[in-house]
Design a protein around this motif. Structure first.
Motif, PDB file in Angstrom:
ATOM      1  N   PHE A  72       7.305   1.208  -3.660  1.00 33.98           N
ATOM      2  CA  PHE A  72       8.106   0.805  -2.497  1.00 33.98           C
ATOM      3  C   PHE A  72       7.222   0.609  -1.266  1.00 33.98           C
ATOM      4  CE2 PHE A  72      10.408   2.010   1.385  1.00 33.98           C
ATOM      5  CZ  PHE A  72      11.341   0.989   1.412  1.00 33.98           C
ATOM      6  N   LEU A  73       6.253   1.503  -1.071  1.00 28.61           N
ATOM      7  CA  LEU A  73       5.360   1.376   0.075  1.00 28.61           C
ATOM      8  C   LEU A  73       4.449   0.155  -0.064  1.00 28.61           C
ATOM      9  CD1 LEU A  73       4.564   5.151   0.598  1.00 28.61           C
ATOM     10  CD2 LEU A  73       5.755   3.653   2.214  1.00 28.61           C
ATOM     11  N   ALA A  74       4.093  -0.198  -1.303  1.00 28.39           N
ATOM     12  CA  ALA A  74       3.323  -1.423  -1.521  1.00 28.39           C
ATOM     13  C   ALA A  74       4.162  -2.642  -1.114  1.00 28.39           C
ATOM     14  CB  ALA A  74       2.897  -1.534  -2.980  1.00 28.39           C
ATOM     15  N   PHE A  75       5.436  -2.629  -1.476  1.00 26.44           N
ATOM     16  CA  PHE A  75       6.353  -3.702  -1.061  1.00 26.44           C
ATOM     17  C   PHE A  75       6.434  -3.771   0.463  1.00 26.44           C
ATOM     18  CE2 PHE A  75      10.754  -4.153   0.529  1.00 26.44           C
ATOM     19  CZ  PHE A  75      10.926  -5.517   0.340  1.00 26.44           C
ATOM     20  N   LEU A  76       6.571  -2.615   1.089  1.00 25.53           N
ATOM     21  CA  LEU A  76       6.669  -2.573   2.546  1.00 25.53           C
ATOM     22  C   LEU A  76       5.364  -3.062   3.185  1.00 25.53           C
ATOM     23  CD1 LEU A  76       8.797  -1.741   4.636  1.00 25.53           C
ATOM     24  CD2 LEU A  76       7.752   0.531   4.686  1.00 25.53           C
ATOM     25  N   GLY A  77       4.239  -2.690   2.597  1.00 25.89           N
ATOM     26  CA  GLY A  77       2.957  -3.162   3.099  1.00 25.89           C
ATOM     27  C   GLY A  77       2.830  -4.668   2.998  1.00 25.89           C
ATOM     28  N   ASP A  78       3.347  -5.238   1.912  1.00 22.48           N
ATOM     29  CA  ASP A  78       3.336  -6.696   1.750  1.00 22.48           C
ATOM     30  C   ASP A  78       4.078  -7.388   2.883  1.00 22.48           C
ATOM     31  OD1 ASP A  78       1.835  -6.989  -0.556  1.00 22.48           O
ATOM     32  OD2 ASP A  78       3.552  -6.745  -1.883  1.00 22.48           O
ATOM     33  N   VAL A  79       5.179  -6.794   3.291  1.00 24.00           N
ATOM     34  CA  VAL A  79       5.988  -7.391   4.357  1.00 24.00           C
ATOM     35  C   VAL A  79       5.292  -7.253   5.712  1.00 24.00           C
ATOM     36  CG1 VAL A  79       8.186  -7.241   5.601  1.00 24.00           C
ATOM     37  CG2 VAL A  79       8.136  -6.972   3.109  1.00 24.00           C
ATOM     38  N   LEU A  80       4.675  -6.097   5.953  1.00 23.72           N
ATOM     39  CA  LEU A  80       4.155  -5.792   7.286  1.00 23.72           C
ATOM     40  C   LEU A  80       2.762  -6.328   7.564  1.00 23.72           C
ATOM     41  CD1 LEU A  80       5.362  -2.077   7.599  1.00 23.72           C
ATOM     42  CD2 LEU A  80       6.351  -4.100   8.692  1.00 23.72           C
ATOM     43  N   ILE A  81       1.921  -6.454   6.519  1.00 27.85           N
ATOM     44  CA  ILE A  81       0.512  -6.780   6.773  1.00 27.85           C
ATOM     45  C   ILE A  81       0.340  -8.167   7.390  1.00 27.85           C
ATOM     46  CG2 ILE A  81      -0.063  -7.812   4.518  1.00 27.85           C
ATOM     47  CD1 ILE A  81      -2.666  -6.055   4.673  1.00 27.85           C
ATOM     48  N   GLY A  82       1.267  -9.068   7.117  1.00 27.25           N
ATOM     49  CA  GLY A  82       1.182 -10.398   7.717  1.00 27.25           C
ATOM     50  C   GLY A  82       1.464 -10.397   9.206  1.00 27.25           C
ATOM     51  N   TYR A  83       2.183  -9.349   9.684  1.00 26.07           N
ATOM     52  CA  TYR A  83       2.509  -9.247  11.096  1.00 26.07           C
ATOM     53  C   TYR A  83       1.497  -8.386  11.850  1.00 26.07           C
ATOM     54  CZ  TYR A  83       7.050 -11.091   9.634  1.00 26.07           C
ATOM     55  OH  TYR A  83       8.051 -11.876   9.118  1.00 26.07           O
ATOM     56  N   ASN A  84       1.056  -7.301  11.204  1.00 27.80           N
ATOM     57  CA  ASN A  84       0.106  -6.392  11.851  1.00 27.80           C
ATOM     58  C   ASN A  84      -0.785  -5.785  10.769  1.00 27.80           C
ATOM     59  OD1 ASN A  84      -0.960  -3.759  12.929  1.00 27.80           O
ATOM     60  ND2 ASN A  84       0.159  -4.420  14.749  1.00 27.80           N
ATOM     61  N   ILE A  86      -3.213  -3.542  10.814  1.00 26.26           N
ATOM     62  CA  ILE A  86      -3.419  -2.093  10.815  1.00 26.26           C
ATOM     63  C   ILE A  86      -2.198  -1.371  10.261  1.00 26.26           C
ATOM     64  CG2 ILE A  86      -3.773  -0.076  12.290  1.00 26.26           C
ATOM     65  CD1 ILE A  86      -5.479  -1.806  14.117  1.00 26.26           C
ATOM     66  N   VAL A  87      -1.015  -1.767  10.702  1.00 29.04           N
ATOM     67  CA  VAL A  87       0.221  -1.136  10.216  1.00 29.04           C
ATOM     68  C   VAL A  87       0.394  -1.385   8.716  1.00 29.04           C
ATOM     69  CG1 VAL A  87       2.738  -1.117  10.378  1.00 29.04           C
ATOM     70  CG2 VAL A  87       1.350  -1.244  12.462  1.00 29.04           C
ATOM     71  N   GLY A  88       0.189  -2.641   8.295  1.00 28.13           N
ATOM     72  CA  GLY A  88       0.329  -2.971   6.882  1.00 28.13           C
ATOM     73  C   GLY A  88      -0.650  -2.212   6.020  1.00 28.13           C
ATOM     74  N   ALA A  89      -1.921  -2.145   6.458  1.00 22.64           N
ATOM     75  CA  ALA A  89      -2.936  -1.414   5.701  1.00 22.64           C
ATOM     76  C   ALA A  89      -2.612   0.070   5.649  1.00 22.64           C
ATOM     77  CB  ALA A  89      -4.314  -1.627   6.327  1.00 22.64           C
ATOM     78  N   GLY A  90      -2.062   0.599   6.750  1.00 24.17           N
ATOM     79  CA  GLY A  90      -1.687   2.015   6.775  1.00 24.17           C
ATOM     80  C   GLY A  90      -0.578   2.328   5.782  1.00 24.17           C
ATOM     81  N   VAL A  91       0.401   1.438   5.694  1.00 24.06           N
ATOM     82  CA  VAL A  91       1.499   1.636   4.737  1.00 24.06           C
ATOM     83  C   VAL A  91       0.972   1.534   3.306  1.00 24.06           C
ATOM     84  CG1 VAL A  91       3.673   0.668   3.890  1.00 24.06           C
ATOM     85  CG2 VAL A  91       3.266   0.846   6.346  1.00 24.06           C
ATOM     86  N   PHE A  92       0.096   0.559   3.056  1.00 23.81           N
ATOM     87  CA  PHE A  92      -0.522   0.450   1.738  1.00 23.81           C
ATOM     88  C   PHE A  92      -1.283   1.718   1.394  1.00 23.81           C
ATOM     89  CE2 PHE A  92      -0.341  -4.336   1.609  1.00 23.81           C
ATOM     90  CZ  PHE A  92       0.252  -4.417   0.357  1.00 23.81           C
ATOM     91  N   ALA A  93      -2.057   2.238   2.347  1.00 23.76           N
ATOM     92  CA  ALA A  93      -2.846   3.452   2.105  1.00 23.76           C
ATOM     93  C   ALA A  93      -1.937   4.625   1.749  1.00 23.76           C
ATOM     94  CB  ALA A  93      -3.686   3.772   3.341  1.00 23.76           C
ATOM     95  N   LEU A  94      -0.807   4.740   2.447  1.00 22.92           N
ATOM     96  CA  LEU A  94       0.145   5.808   2.136  1.00 22.92           C
ATOM     97  C   LEU A  94       0.691   5.635   0.719  1.00 22.92           C
ATOM     98  CD1 LEU A  94       1.701   8.278   3.120  1.00 22.92           C
ATOM     99  CD2 LEU A  94       3.426   6.729   4.087  1.00 22.92           C
ATOM    100  N   GLY A  95       0.936   4.382   0.329  1.00 22.71           N
ATOM    101  CA  GLY A  95       1.383   4.121  -1.034  1.00 22.71           C
ATOM    102  C   GLY A  95       0.349   4.552  -2.063  1.00 22.71           C
TER     103      GLY A  95
END
Length: 230
Positions: A72-84, A86-95
């Motif tokens: 789920f966090l990988a999915f969320l990272g996919d959505v966010l990394i195109g906008y920001n 650092i935020v997207g990479a952080g969510v991916f890292a948490l995943g």
């Protein structure tokens, strides 16, 4: 047995759909809607397998829950990394952290895991720090990449360590999936911070979705191969 065959067939179907959509996603200029659809489907795949693990009452269901959270966090990272980034990479890292936790439920941490992870991180960090090819217009991006490299190296190191210590279909599948994930992230760095080659974005996404499919599939494989628990 009928339920197991049904879930196996559903896994094959969903993985096939994801791979086909991944092709059209890249063919259509990396369409964002198709990207979200592909990513949502691997979360669905993980959810199906996690629900099956609970209904079958087999194996360590903490593994399935942790994998689902990582997906789920990988999915969320996919959505966010195109906008920001650092935020997207952080969510991916948490995943990735949840993936490492899940791998720990299969086999407890061992020295071998640490050694493999350390070797991977030294290689990745050396590349990020000293490669003349890389250009970080925003200096903090290099730090973000280093932290991310530490986490994904730990994920791949643990997966490889598990496969070497106890070779099963589940651990080998996870090792392959984690290796593809590691390679996909390397291609992402090539694409974002080198930008010399046109093929890197295709290489990134061409290995990313198969990686997540294998990791979601591992929840079913682990459940199928375990005895019923109380």
């Amino acid at each position: 047995m009928k339920q197991q065959k049904l879930i196996a067939a559903l896994n094959v179907l969903l993985i096939a759909v994801i791979c086909i959509l991944n092709y059209f996603y890249q063919k259509n200029g990396f369409d964002f809607a198709l990207k979200c659809t592909c990513s949502g489907l691997f979360v669905l795949l993980g959810l199906v397998n996690c629900v099956y693990a609970f209904s079958a009452r087999k194996g360590d269901r903490r593994f399935g829950v942790s994998m689902l959270l990582g997906l789920f966090l990988a999915f969320l990272g996919d959505v966010l990394i195109g906008y920001n980034f650092i935020v997207g990479a952080g969510v991916f890292a948490l995943g990735h952290i949840f993936f490492v936790i899940a791998y720990g439920f299969l086999l407890r941490p061992r020295l071998l895991d640490v050694i493999v992870s350390a070797v991977l991180f030294v290689g990745a960090a050396s590349f990020l720090l000293f490669s003349p090819l890389l250009t970080f217009d925003v200096p903090v991006f290099r730090i973000v990449c280093l932290v991310y490299a530490l986490i994904i190296s730990s994920m791949l190191g643990k997966a490889v360590g598990n496969a070497l210590a106890h070779k099963t279909l589940t651990t080998v599948t996870l090792a392959i999936g984690s290796a593809l994930f590691f390679f996909s992230d390397l291609m992402l760095v090539f694409d974002w911070f080198i930008g010399r080659w046109d093929w890197t974005d295709n290489a990134c996404m061409g290995t990313y979705y198969p990686a997540l499919c294998l990791m979601a599939l591992s929840v079913f494989l682990q459940t199928r191969n375990q005895k019923t628990t109380t």
